[in-house]
Design a protein around this motif. Structure first.
Motif, PDB file in Angstrom:
ATOM      1  N   ILE A   1     -14.262  -8.679  19.799  1.00 39.13           N
ATOM      2  CA  ILE A   1     -14.322  -7.516  20.680  1.00 39.13           C
ATOM      3  C   ILE A   1     -14.819  -6.326  19.861  1.00 39.13           C
ATOM      4  O   ILE A   1     -14.307  -6.069  18.769  1.00 39.13           O
ATOM      5  CB  ILE A   1     -12.934  -7.193  21.279  1.00 39.13           C
ATOM      6  CG1 ILE A   1     -12.329  -8.458  21.906  1.00 39.13           C
ATOM      7  CG2 ILE A   1     -13.024  -6.070  22.303  1.00 39.13           C
ATOM      8  CD1 ILE A   1     -10.954  -8.236  22.521  1.00 39.13           C
ATOM      9  N   HIS A   2     -15.838  -5.640  20.393  1.00 42.29           N
ATOM     10  CA  HIS A   2     -16.437  -4.510  19.670  1.00 42.29           C
ATOM     11  C   HIS A   2     -15.951  -3.189  20.247  1.00 42.29           C
ATOM     12  O   HIS A   2     -16.034  -2.977  21.454  1.00 42.29           O
ATOM     13  CB  HIS A   2     -17.956  -4.545  19.788  1.00 42.29           C
ATOM     14  CG  HIS A   2     -18.593  -5.744  19.191  1.00 42.29           C
ATOM     15  ND1 HIS A   2     -19.248  -5.702  17.987  1.00 42.29           N
ATOM     16  CD2 HIS A   2     -18.677  -7.019  19.626  1.00 42.29           C
ATOM     17  CE1 HIS A   2     -19.723  -6.913  17.715  1.00 42.29           C
ATOM     18  NE2 HIS A   2     -19.388  -7.734  18.693  1.00 42.29           N
ATOM     19  N   PHE A   3     -15.526  -2.298  19.355  1.00 48.18           N
ATOM     20  CA  PHE A   3     -15.034  -0.978  19.746  1.00 48.18           C
ATOM     21  C   PHE A   3     -15.933   0.110  19.174  1.00 48.18           C
ATOM     22  O   PHE A   3     -16.480  -0.042  18.092  1.00 48.18           O
ATOM     23  CB  PHE A   3     -13.634  -0.734  19.188  1.00 48.18           C
ATOM     24  CG  PHE A   3     -12.595  -1.687  19.682  1.00 48.18           C
ATOM     25  CD1 PHE A   3     -11.753  -1.339  20.718  1.00 48.18           C
ATOM     26  CD2 PHE A   3     -12.457  -2.947  19.109  1.00 48.18           C
ATOM     27  CE1 PHE A   3     -10.784  -2.208  21.168  1.00 48.18           C
ATOM     28  CE2 PHE A   3     -11.489  -3.826  19.549  1.00 48.18           C
ATOM     29  CZ  PHE A   3     -10.655  -3.461  20.589  1.00 48.18           C
ATOM     30  N   CYS A   4     -16.012   1.215  19.892  1.00 48.41           N
ATOM     31  CA  CYS A   4     -16.698   2.379  19.348  1.00 48.41           C
ATOM     32  C   CYS A   4     -15.864   3.605  19.691  1.00 48.41           C
ATOM     33  O   CYS A   4     -15.139   3.613  20.684  1.00 48.41           O
ATOM     34  CB  CYS A   4     -18.101   2.498  19.923  1.00 48.41           C
ATOM     35  SG  CYS A   4     -19.338   2.940  18.699  1.00 48.41           S
ATOM     36  N   GLY A   5     -15.942   4.632  18.831  1.00 52.13           N
ATOM     37  CA  GLY A   5     -15.274   5.888  19.129  1.00 52.13           C
ATOM     38  C   GLY A   5     -13.783   5.879  18.862  1.00 52.13           C
ATOM     39  O   GLY A   5     -13.076   6.791  19.291  1.00 52.13           O
ATOM     40  N   ILE A   6     -13.290   4.885  18.141  1.00 46.07           N
ATOM     41  CA  ILE A   6     -11.862   4.831  17.812  1.00 46.07           C
ATOM     42  C   ILE A   6     -11.726   4.282  16.397  1.00 46.07           C
ATOM     43  O   ILE A   6     -12.510   3.439  15.974  1.00 46.07           O
ATOM     44  CB  ILE A   6     -11.082   3.954  18.834  1.00 46.07           C
ATOM     45  CG1 ILE A   6      -9.574   4.005  18.569  1.00 46.07           C
ATOM     46  CG2 ILE A   6     -11.583   2.517  18.825  1.00 46.07           C
ATOM     47  CD1 ILE A   6      -8.738   3.375  19.670  1.00 46.07           C
ATOM     48  N   GLY A   7     -10.763   4.809  15.649  1.00 49.29           N
ATOM     49  CA  GLY A   7     -10.611   4.421  14.255  1.00 49.29           C
ATOM     50  C   GLY A   7      -9.847   3.125  14.102  1.00 49.29           C
ATOM     51  O   GLY A   7      -9.022   2.767  14.946  1.00 49.29           O
ATOM     52  N   GLU A   8     -10.111   2.419  12.991  1.00 43.75           N
ATOM     53  CA  GLU A   8      -9.460   1.141  12.733  1.00 43.75           C
ATOM     54  C   GLU A   8      -7.946   1.301  12.672  1.00 43.75           C
ATOM     55  O   GLU A   8      -7.196   0.488  13.212  1.00 43.75           O
ATOM     56  CB  GLU A   8      -9.981   0.554  11.420  1.00 43.75           C
ATOM     57  CG  GLU A   8      -9.526  -0.868  11.199  1.00 43.75           C
ATOM     58  CD  GLU A   8     -10.041  -1.457   9.889  1.00 43.75           C
ATOM     59  OE1 GLU A   8     -10.932  -0.837   9.273  1.00 43.75           O
ATOM     60  OE2 GLU A   8      -9.545  -2.517   9.502  1.00 43.75           O
TER      61      GLU A   8
END
Lengths: 428, 428
Positions: free
Chosen positions: A187-194
Motif C-alpha cells: 500500500i502506497h501512502f503520500c503526505g504522511i510521515g512513516e
C-alpha cells in the motif's frame, strides 16, 4: 507434498563486489520466487575466484536445498561457475555433442564460425543436464546432488530471465508441488510521515500471518502485508481484512497499491474524470512531465508542459507577471500559482500544475534556503492548492520528493477524499 | 602493516529477499571499499529472522575479518541485528546513558517525547561502542571480537552513507593501514555497439593488471579499467597508457569518464561554448529536460523546454507547420526538425533539441512501429542533425535510449570530434 523449498541465490562476478554493477538478478529472482510461493532465505555474491566460489557452494549446500546461480557461464577464463560446481560435487564434466551442434549453429546463423573458447559451454556436469538458452550462447545447467537442486544461469538479464521463467520455476513446481504461496500487497501512502503510520499500526505489525511491515520510500511511504497460504486465494483472504483496516485508518493518504506509482494513480484519476493536464516546471525541470509520460497511454490526458527554468521563460511562456517576480521572487507561492494558472490557460487543460524552488546544492539564501519548493495545482471552478515544502537532502531527492508531493496534491484535487486520519500532520 | 582486509557485507531485511527493494547498499559499500583499497569478497542478504541472522554471522566470521551489516537497527521488534550479533558473540548488551540522552534530545528537538520502544537503540554490545548517527535515531555499532571487526549500520541510505564515510572507512584505515589500492577508471561511450568495441579490444581484455572489462549500460556502453598498486598514483600510472590506447581507438565515441553522465558532459560542453539550450519533447515527455536539469548548475545553460505531447501543442507552442504534420506525420524527420527549430527560436537559445516517436507499448503501425523515434538538434550557422532510431524494448528503455542518443548528437554538434573509428557502424 515434499519438503519445503529453502532457496538461495548466488551471484558470481567481481564487478558486483567492486560496486560497478548492481546485483539486479537478486531482486528479479526473489520476486519470481515469492510470487510462486518458493521461500528464498539468502542472497550471496562472490567474485570470479575458483576457490571462493567452491566455498560459497559449501555454505549454500548446508543451509539451502535450491541454489540458483547467475553469471560465470561465458566462454572466457574468468567464467568459472560450472567448473567450481563440478569440483565441489566431485563430478566430472562431459561434452554434450548436441549442445555443441546447437552452439555451432548459433554462430552459423550469425554468419560466424564458433570460436574455440566457446566449446567449454557445451560441457555438462555428469548426472546433470543443460538448460536451453534461446537468447545466447551459454546453456544453463541443472543438477541435483545430495538433495540440493542447483540451477546455473547466464548473467545477461535478457538470457537469464526467460530461463528463470521457463526452466527453473516449472522444475521447482514439479519438485516441491503446490507449496505454500506467499502473497504480498503493498500500500502506497503520500503526505504522511512513516512515524505517524508506525505509531498507529502497532497492533497490526505484531501479527504472524499476515505480517505487516512498513517500508521507507523516497517521498512516500509503503506498508507491505504478506500472507502465506496453500493457495493464492487463501493468502488474499488473509490479507483483505488487514488491508481494509489499514484503509479505514489511513485511507485518505493512500494513492495506490502494489506496482502503482503516484503518476499512474494521477493518470487513472484524470482519465476517470475525463480531465486533461498541463505542467509548468522550474526546479523539477521536466521531472514531473517525465514521470507522467512514463505511464503508457499518458497521451490520453497529458497535453504537455513547459520547463521554465529562467524568469524570462516564466513571463513569456506562462504569463507570470513581472510584478509578481519582483515583489515575491521566482521561488514563492504567488509565482507557483501564476505558473499553474498560466500553463492551464495556455494549454486549455482542465488542470494546471507548477513547481518552483531551490533544488541545490547552490542557490540558497537565509530567507530561501536550499530545499525550499512551492508546488501549485489549479483546477476548474476556482479549485486550487499551493503547498510549501522544505526538504533536506540531495538535489535529486529534493526534485523527486517535490515532484511526488505536487502530484499527490493534484490527485487530491482531482479525486477529493475525506480526511480520515486527522491526527496525522500532513508534512513535507 | 597488519593483515589485509577481507570484508563482507550483510544486508538484513525480509523486503530484500521478497524482491520488494533492491539491495542498493551492497553496491554503495562495494564502491567505497574498492575506492579505498579494501577488498570485499562477499555480499550476503538475510531476512529479519533471529536464527538465520546468527547463522550468517557464523559463516561470515569464518571467512571475513571485516563484517559490515546494514539494516535491522530500528526500534521495532523486527529489528534484530544488534541482538543477533550479541547472541552470536555471547556478550551482554548494556544501556549507554549518553546514547539515551542523545536519543531523547533528538526527539525533543522535534517536539516529541521519545517512544519507549526506541530505548533499545541506546544499548551497546559489551566491549563495543556506539557510532554516532547525525541523521536518525539508530546509532551504529562497532565491536571487534576474535579478530573480526563488526560494523552495524542503519538501513536508511541517508543515515548509512555518511556513517560509512565518517565512521567505517577511517577506522578501517587505522586498522589495516595503507593496503593495496584498487583504482578503477570507467570510460563511457555513446553511438557505438558493445560488440564493435569488444571485437577491437581483445588484446586489452586479457591483461592482468590493469584489467579491462566491458560493462553494458542502458543506451550506452562502458569500459572499466582497474589497477591494483600500493598507492593511488601507482594504480593511475598503470591505467593511463591503457586509457590512452582506448581513446586512440574509440575516442570519437567517448563522452565522459567515471561518474559523468551524458547530460553532465553536454552541460560541460555548453558551458565551455558559452551556449544555451532549449528542448522540445514529444515521446520522451520531459525526460531529456529532467536529465539536463538534474545536473547542478544547469540553469547556466538550460533556458527551458516544452513537452508537446499533442499535435496541437506542437503547432501552437513550437510553430510546427500543419502541412508538415499532415504530410509526414508527427513521428517524422521533418516534424522533429521543425520542433527543434521552433523551440530554439522561441527560447532564443543557441541550440534546440527535439524528440518525437512511439515509445509504446501501444500506438505503433506497420509503417511506424513501436520504438521508432526521431531526434533532431539545431544549432547556429545552419548546423543541424536528425537521427532516426528504431529500438526494441520497453517504453522505459525506448525513452531512455532515445534521450541519451539525442543528447549524444547534441554533444557532437556542440563539440565536433573526428571520426577516429570509421570501422564501427553508428547504430541506434
Amino acid at each position: 507434498m515434499t519438503a519445503a523449498c529453502r532457496a538461495e541465490h548466488i551471484a558470481v562476478g567481481s564487478e558486483i563486489l567492486l560496486g560497478q554493477i548492481a546485483n539486479g538478478h537478486a531482486q528479479t529472482i526473489s520476486r519470481a520466487f515469492a510470487l510462486h510461493g518458493f521461500f528464498l532465505f539468502h542472497h550471496t555474491a562472490v567474485g570470479d575466484n575458483f576457490e571462493r566460489i567452491v566455498k560459497v557452494f559449501e555454505v549454500a549446500a548446508r543451509r539451502s536445498n535450491v541454489v540458483v546461480v547467475t553469471g560465470g557461464l561465458g566462454p572466457t577464463d574468468d567464467d568459472l561457475t560450472k567448473e567450481a560446481l563440478a569440483a565441489f560435487l566431485g563430478r566430472p564434466s562431459e561434452l554434450s555433442p548436441e549442445a555443441l551442434r546447437q552452439l555451432e549453429s548459433w554462430f552459423a546463423a550469425r554468419g560466424r564460425k564458433m570460436p574455440e573458447q566457446n566449446r567449454k559451454q557445451a560441457y555438462r556436469i555428469a548426472g546433470g543436464e543443460l538448460l536451453p538458452n534461446p537468447n545466447g550462447t551459454a546453456p544453463g545447467v541443472y543438477v541435483c546432488a545430495n538433495g540440493v537442486h542447483y540451477f546455473l544461469l547466464p548473467g545477461p538479464p535478457l538470457e537469464m530471465e526467460p530461463m528463470l521463467q521457463h526452466e527453473v520455476i516449472p522444475r521447482l513446481k514439479q519438485i516441491f508441488g503446490g507449496g505454500q504461496v506467499l502473497v504480498s500487497r503493498v500500500i502506497h501512502f503520500c503526505g504522511i510521515g512513516e512515524s505517524d503510520v508506525d505509531a498507529a499500526i502497532k497492533d497490526l505489525t505484531g501479527m504472524a500471518n499476515p505480517t505487516v511491515a512498513p517500508l521507507a520510500g523516497e517521498g512516500e511511504m509503503l506498508l507491505r502485508i504478506t500472507a502465506a497460504a496453500d493457495h493464492e486465494e487463501g493468502a488474499r483472504a488473509l490479507i483483505q481484512p488487514v488491508e481494509d483496516e489499514i484503509l479505514r485508518r489511513f485511507g485518505s493518504y493512500v494513492y495506490g497499491f502494489d506496482d502503482e506509482t503516484i503518476a499512474s494513480a494521477v493518470g487513472k484519476a484524470l482519465r476517470q474524470a475525463g480531465a486533461t493536464l498541463a505542467v509548468a516546471e522550474s526546479c523539477t525541470g521536466g521531472l514531473v512531465s517525465s514521470m507522467i509520460t512514463a505511464v503508457p497511454g499518458a497521451s490520453d490526458y497529458m497535453l504537455g508542459g513547459v520547463t521554465a527554468y529562467h524568469n524570462q521563460a516564466k513571463v513569456a511562456w506562462l504569463g507570470v507577471r513581472e510584478e509578481t517576480l519582483a515583489r515575491f521572487g521566482a521561488v514563492s507561492e504567488q509565482t507557483a500559482l501564476e505558473m499553474a494558472q498560466g500553463v492551464r490557460e495556455r494549454f486549455a487543460a482542465t488542470y494546471g500544475l507548477a513547481t518552483t524552488g531551490i533544488a541545490g546544492p547552490g542557490g540558497g539564501s537565509p530567507q530561501k534556503p536550499v530545499g525550499l519548493v512551492f508546488g501549485a495545482v489549479v483546477g476548474p471552478d476556482g479549485r486550487q492548492t499551493v503547498v510549501r515544502m522544505q526538504w533536506r537532502g540531495s538535489r535529486e531527492q529534493v526534485r523527486l520528493r517535490s515532484a511526488k508531493r505536487v502530484l499527490w496534491e493534484l490527485l487530491k484535487l482531482v479525486s477529493p477524499r475525506a480526511e480520515a486520519f486527522p491526527g496525522a500532520q500532513s508534512r513535507a
